[in-house]
Design a protein around this motif. Structure first.
Motif, PDB file in Angstrom:
ATOM      1  N   ASN A 153       0.787  -1.226   0.000  1.00  0.00           N
ATOM      2  CA  ASN A 153       0.000   0.000   0.000  1.00  0.00           C
ATOM      3  C   ASN A 153       0.823   1.281   0.000  1.00  0.00           C
ATOM      4  N   GLY A 154       0.702   2.012  -1.099  1.00  0.00           N
ATOM      5  CA  GLY A 154       1.436   3.267  -1.168  1.00  0.00           C
ATOM      6  C   GLY A 154       2.827   3.099  -1.729  1.00  0.00           C
ATOM      7  N   GLY A 155       3.286   1.838  -1.833  1.00  0.00           N
ATOM      8  CA  GLY A 155       4.565   1.593  -2.487  1.00  0.00           C
ATOM      9  C   GLY A 155       5.753   2.059  -1.687  1.00  0.00           C
ATOM     10  N   VAL A 156       6.833   2.231  -2.432  1.00  0.00           N
ATOM     11  CA  VAL A 156       8.103   2.568  -1.798  1.00  0.00           C
ATOM     12  C   VAL A 156       8.054   3.945  -1.145  1.00  0.00           C
ATOM     13  N   ILE A 157       7.424   4.886  -1.797  1.00  0.00           N
ATOM     14  CA  ILE A 157       7.391   6.250  -1.278  1.00  0.00           C
ATOM     15  C   ILE A 157       6.693   6.295   0.073  1.00  0.00           C
ATOM     16  N   GLU A 158       5.629   5.534   0.219  1.00  0.00           N
ATOM     17  CA  GLU A 158       4.925   5.485   1.492  1.00  0.00           C
ATOM     18  C   GLU A 158       5.805   4.836   2.556  1.00  0.00           C
ATOM     19  N   PHE A 159       6.530   3.808   2.143  1.00  0.00           N
ATOM     20  CA  PHE A 159       7.461   3.143   3.066  1.00  0.00           C
ATOM     21  C   PHE A 159       8.509   4.139   3.565  1.00  0.00           C
ATOM     22  N   LEU A 160       9.047   4.923   2.644  1.00  0.00           N
ATOM     23  CA  LEU A 160      10.068   5.895   3.018  1.00  0.00           C
ATOM     24  C   LEU A 160       9.502   6.928   3.990  1.00  0.00           C
ATOM     25  N   ARG A 161       8.221   7.260   3.798  1.00  0.00           N
ATOM     26  CA  ARG A 161       7.614   8.221   4.701  1.00  0.00           C
ATOM     27  C   ARG A 161       7.420   7.593   6.077  1.00  0.00           C
ATOM     28  N   LYS A 162       6.905   6.367   6.106  1.00  0.00           N
ATOM     29  CA  LYS A 162       6.625   5.722   7.394  1.00  0.00           C
ATOM     30  C   LYS A 162       7.898   5.475   8.189  1.00  0.00           C
ATOM     31  N   GLU A 163       8.962   5.092   7.467  1.00  0.00           N
ATOM     32  CA  GLU A 163      10.220   4.837   8.165  1.00  0.00           C
ATOM     33  C   GLU A 163      10.968   6.131   8.442  1.00  0.00           C
ATOM     34  N   LYS A 164      10.384   7.247   8.096  1.00  0.00           N
ATOM     35  CA  LYS A 164      10.954   8.563   8.327  1.00  0.00           C
ATOM     36  C   LYS A 164      12.315   8.729   7.642  1.00  0.00           C
ATOM     37  N   ILE A 165      12.466   8.112   6.497  1.00  0.00           N
ATOM     38  CA  ILE A 165      13.715   8.245   5.759  1.00  0.00           C
ATOM     39  C   ILE A 165      13.647   9.492   4.880  1.00  0.00           C
ATOM     40  N   ALA A 166      12.534   9.643   4.175  1.00  0.00           N
ATOM     41  CA  ALA A 166      12.371  10.788   3.277  1.00  0.00           C
ATOM     42  C   ALA A 166      10.893  11.059   3.098  1.00  0.00           C
ATOM     43  N   ASP A 167      10.520  12.342   3.090  1.00  0.00           N
ATOM     44  CA  ASP A 167       9.126  12.685   2.820  1.00  0.00           C
ATOM     45  C   ASP A 167       9.087  14.030   2.131  1.00  0.00           C
ATOM     46  N   LEU A 168       9.096  13.980   0.811  1.00  0.00           N
ATOM     47  CA  LEU A 168       9.135  15.224   0.062  1.00  0.00           C
ATOM     48  C   LEU A 168       7.827  16.005   0.172  1.00  0.00           C
ATOM     49  N   ASP A 169       6.731  15.321   0.561  1.00  0.00           N
ATOM     50  CA  ASP A 169       5.436  15.993   0.555  1.00  0.00           C
ATOM     51  C   ASP A 169       5.071  16.581   1.909  1.00  0.00           C
ATOM     52  N   ALA A 170       6.016  16.534   2.850  1.00  0.00           N
ATOM     53  CA  ALA A 170       5.675  16.902   4.224  1.00  0.00           C
ATOM     54  C   ALA A 170       5.228  18.341   4.383  1.00  0.00           C
ATOM     55  N   ASP A 171       5.835  19.229   3.583  1.00  0.00           N
ATOM     56  CA  ASP A 171       5.560  20.650   3.831  1.00  0.00           C
ATOM     57  C   ASP A 171       4.393  21.214   3.049  1.00  0.00           C
ATOM     58  N   LEU A 172       3.680  20.374   2.349  1.00  0.00           N
ATOM     59  CA  LEU A 172       2.602  20.915   1.533  1.00  0.00           C
ATOM     60  C   LEU A 172       1.415  21.316   2.391  1.00  0.00           C
ATOM     61  N   SER A 173       0.734  22.366   1.925  1.00  0.00           N
ATOM     62  CA  SER A 173      -0.479  22.773   2.621  1.00  0.00           C
ATOM     63  C   SER A 173      -1.581  21.768   2.295  1.00  0.00           C
ATOM     64  N   ASP A 174      -2.694  21.855   3.008  1.00  0.00           N
ATOM     65  CA  ASP A 174      -3.813  20.943   2.759  1.00  0.00           C
ATOM     66  C   ASP A 174      -4.271  20.972   1.309  1.00  0.00           C
ATOM     67  N   SER A 175      -4.430  22.173   0.774  1.00  0.00           N
ATOM     68  CA  SER A 175      -4.972  22.218  -0.584  1.00  0.00           C
ATOM     69  C   SER A 175      -3.925  21.784  -1.606  1.00  0.00           C
ATOM     70  N   GLU A 176      -2.633  22.026  -1.320  1.00  0.00           N
ATOM     71  CA  GLU A 176      -1.607  21.525  -2.227  1.00  0.00           C
ATOM     72  C   GLU A 176      -1.571  20.003  -2.184  1.00  0.00           C
TER      73      GLU A 176
END
Lengths: 322, 336
Positions: free
Chosen positions: A71-94
């Motif tokens: 679920n969510g693939g590699v990018i989601e894994f990277l976010r969950k493991e706190k390795i990388a999250d490029l989308d962290a700073d986006l606003s709600d509407s972004e």
């Protein structure tokens, strides 16, 4: 690795390189680009023995593995493991806009791309992407099987090919038009910093611009949008080309053709992890090779039965009953 | 019924200045919705949002057809299966175009949202409608006026096709459905944010996206599926619920069907359609009715043939079993 404070490696497992790209697989390339955009140091590992696997690309981080099929693939894994999250700073509407664009990439664009890659006319390039290090017989069988599966998924039959492919390309074209408008003349899609959408879009654009398909309708469409072309060319140079890669010591691609791996230069506290990981890699590798060996054997047996069976029938018919 | 048919068309023709009727062909109504079909409902809502005058023509004999909903405008017909569907047809024929006033950026955003509706949301919706648990409601939506045997056969065939398209196998059902519902949930979250507290998605006027989203929301809020995961997911977003409820009152009316006199659903049950009361201006209608009749007949014929072939096959299979038993009796082996 010796220079980093962490004792855990990040390893990205992808399909092999080709056509001037570190990985020529259209599913692996966006993930590769994501890690490069995030400036995360990682090792690349090439796996050629999982041609029909939906698990690739995958990422290994210490003991944990994130597959593309989860679920969510590699990018989601990277976010969950706190390795990388490029989308962290986006606003709600972004974030909402990103989701809609992601859906469009994963449906309209991905479907047209799959159709083009698996079109019979392009099977030479397709084999380079998916089956580059396998024996000939296996390549033929898996290529046929995979093409059938893709065309079935896309709902394409010999009768409706023209209409369906027109529809697929039309939707992709609408998608490119929307992406072109949303990107306009900026460096990234959102807010002057890279997000997962940039990785997704760049992966797709660079793939279709660089892989020399016999029939490249999508490339023709992409070329209509100069800003998309410039975006892809500029980031392609920065993220993929050799000079950039060699300048970064953290990145060194390696292909594991045989088990076991024993990197002797590591310090003492790292000796366990590489050995354990190497053992599990070799296990997986062996299992996969065994699986394909068995498939080939089974096919050979079936073919024998089938052909031998024909001869038997003829003999029976020759017997006369008086 | 024939009187109702002819009186409806004559009333409509006399009051409009154009000579071409706009007819929307949909699957039958149910559950308080003018059409219970999740593909037809957005087209219906689109025309209502555009304030267009149109007749609704209900057809129950195309249960597995991808051509529905379709729109007839004079001689021309636009099918859902053709490029861009009914909405694109209406735009090309210059009948209605709700998206005309959008600027480039809004149009791009509309496209991305449309892609999300047509993939993430539509896939989860199809899964839920065709789940075995929901087969009763599913049959009402798709097979409501067909004979029992045909319903069973088509229902099974269609379910298989849908699950195949969604790549769901008995082994991966759990993970695949989790994935489908998660994507739908992400979609609802995005839609909720994009709509916020506005009346429409874009710029204070309705667009094709409103029709698409309302169609989906109303379908899942109103159809009483046994298992309705999507409904629960929708209920988490109060603004989406309010949006759907508000527009349902306005577009569908309290009773669910008749709001103004221009709309009166008609069902073509009988085969002879020569309405005696038509005036000279409406001589086109017999031609259209003949065409409708043709289509109708062809469809009935197709299903009749399917039923016959199935019956023959079943006979062959069962008769065949008897013959095999006889053949297995050895006629005596000669031992030499």
């Amino acid at each position: 690795m010796e220079s980093s404070g962490d004792s855990v490696d990040l390893v990205l497992v992808t399909r092999p390189a080709g056509f001037g790209m570190p990985t020529v697989c259209p599913a692996c390339l966006p993930v590769y680009l994501y890690l490069r955009l995030a400036a995360v140091s990682f090792r690349e590992q090439v796996s050629a023995v999982e041609p029909d696997s939906v698990d690739l690309p995958c990422v290994e981080y210490g003991e944990n593995v994130g597959f593309s099929s989860e679920n969510g693939g590699v990018i989601e894994f990277l976010r969950k493991e706190k390795i990388a999250d490029l989308d962290a700073d986006l606003s709600d509407s972004e974030k909402a806009e990103l989701e809609t664009c992601k859906a469009m990439m994963e449906s309209w664009v991905a479907d047209a791309s799959a159709f083009e890659v698996w079109t019979r006319d392009n099977d030479r390039q397709c084999k380079v992407v998916y089956f580059s290090e396998l024996p000939w017989g296996l390549v033929q069988a898996l290529d046929w099987k995979q093409r059938l599966a893709v065309m079935q998924r896309l709902g394409i039959t010999p009768e409706n090919t023209v209409a369906r492919s027109e529809e697929l390309f039309r939707k992709a074209s609408n998608a490119y038009s929307a992406l072109s408008v949303l990107l306009s003349d900026r460096k990234f899609f959102f807010n002057n910093r890279p997000t997962s959408l940039d990785a997704l879009v760049l992966g797709h654009l660079i793939f279709h611009l660089r892989v020399p398909f016999e029939i490249s309708t999508l490339k023709g469409e992409i070329l209509k949008y100069q800003n998309l072309v410039d975006y892809a060319e500029s980031w392609g140079k920065q993220l993929l080309d050799k000079q950039a890669i060699l300048a970064n010591p953290a990145f060194r691609p390696k292909a594991p053709p045989s088990p076991p791996l024993r990197p002797t230069k590591l310090g003492s506290n790292e000796r366990e992890e590489p050995a354990k990981k190497a053992r599990s890699e070799s296990d997986i590798l062996l299992k996969k090779r065994a699986k394909y060996f068995l498939i080939a054997q089974f096919l050979a047996v079936l073919m024998y039965i089938f052909i031998a069976g024909y001869e038997v029938d003829d003999e029976d018919l020759d017997v006369d009953d008086d | 019924m024939m009187d109702m048919v002819s009186s409806t068309s004559s009333a409509w023709a006399e009051s409009s200045s154009g000579s071409a009727d706009l007819v929307l062909v949909t699957r039958p109504p149910a559950f308080g919705l003018p059409t219970a079909c999740p593909a037809c409902l957005p087209a219906y809502l689109y025309l209502r949002l555009a304030g267009a005058r149109f007749d609704v023509h209900v057809t129950a004999v195309e249960p597995d057809s991808e051509d529905l909903p379709s729109v007839e405008y004079g001689e021309n017909v636009g099918f859902a299966s053709e490029n861009g569907g009914v909405v694109e047809f209406l735009r090309e024929e210059k009948i209605v175009d709700l998206d005309a006033g959008l600027n480039e950026r809004e149009r791009a955003e509309l496209e991305t949202c449309k892609a999300m509706m047509q993939s993430w949301v539509a896939d989860a919706s199809a899964y839920e409608v065709w789940m075995r648990d929901n087969s009763r409601q599913c049959k009402t939506v798709y097979f409501s006026e067909l004979p029992w045997g045909l319903v069973q056969a088509l229902d099974w065939k269609q379910r298989l096709a849908v699950m195949q398209r969604l790549e769901i196998t008995p082994e991966n059902t759990m993970t695949r459905t989790e994935e489908l519902y998660k994507k739908a949930s992400n979609a609802y979250s995005a839609l909720s944010i994009l709509l916020s507290d506005q009346k429409y998605f874009f710029n204070d006027r309705p667009t094709s996206l409103d029709a698409l989203v309302l169609g989906h929301l109303l379908f899942h809020l109103r159809v009483p599926l046994e298992v309705s995961t999507l409904k629960e997911a929708i209920l988490k977003y109060q603004n989406l619920v309010d949006y759907a409820e508000h527009w349902s009152k306005y577009l569908l009316g309290e009773e669910g069907n008749s709001i103004d006199s221009s709309f009166r659903p008609k069902t073509p049950h009988s085969s002879h359609a020569s309405p005696p009361r038509q005036g000279p201006k409406e001589r086109d209608n017999p031609e259209k009715e003949r065409r409708e009749k043709d289509i109708f007949f062809k469809k009935r014929a197709k299903y009749f043939v399917i039923a016959q072939v199935t019956a023959v096959l079943m006979y062959v299979v069962f008769a065949g079993y008897g013959v095999d038993d006889d053949g297995e009796d050895d006629g005596g082996d000669d031992d030499d």
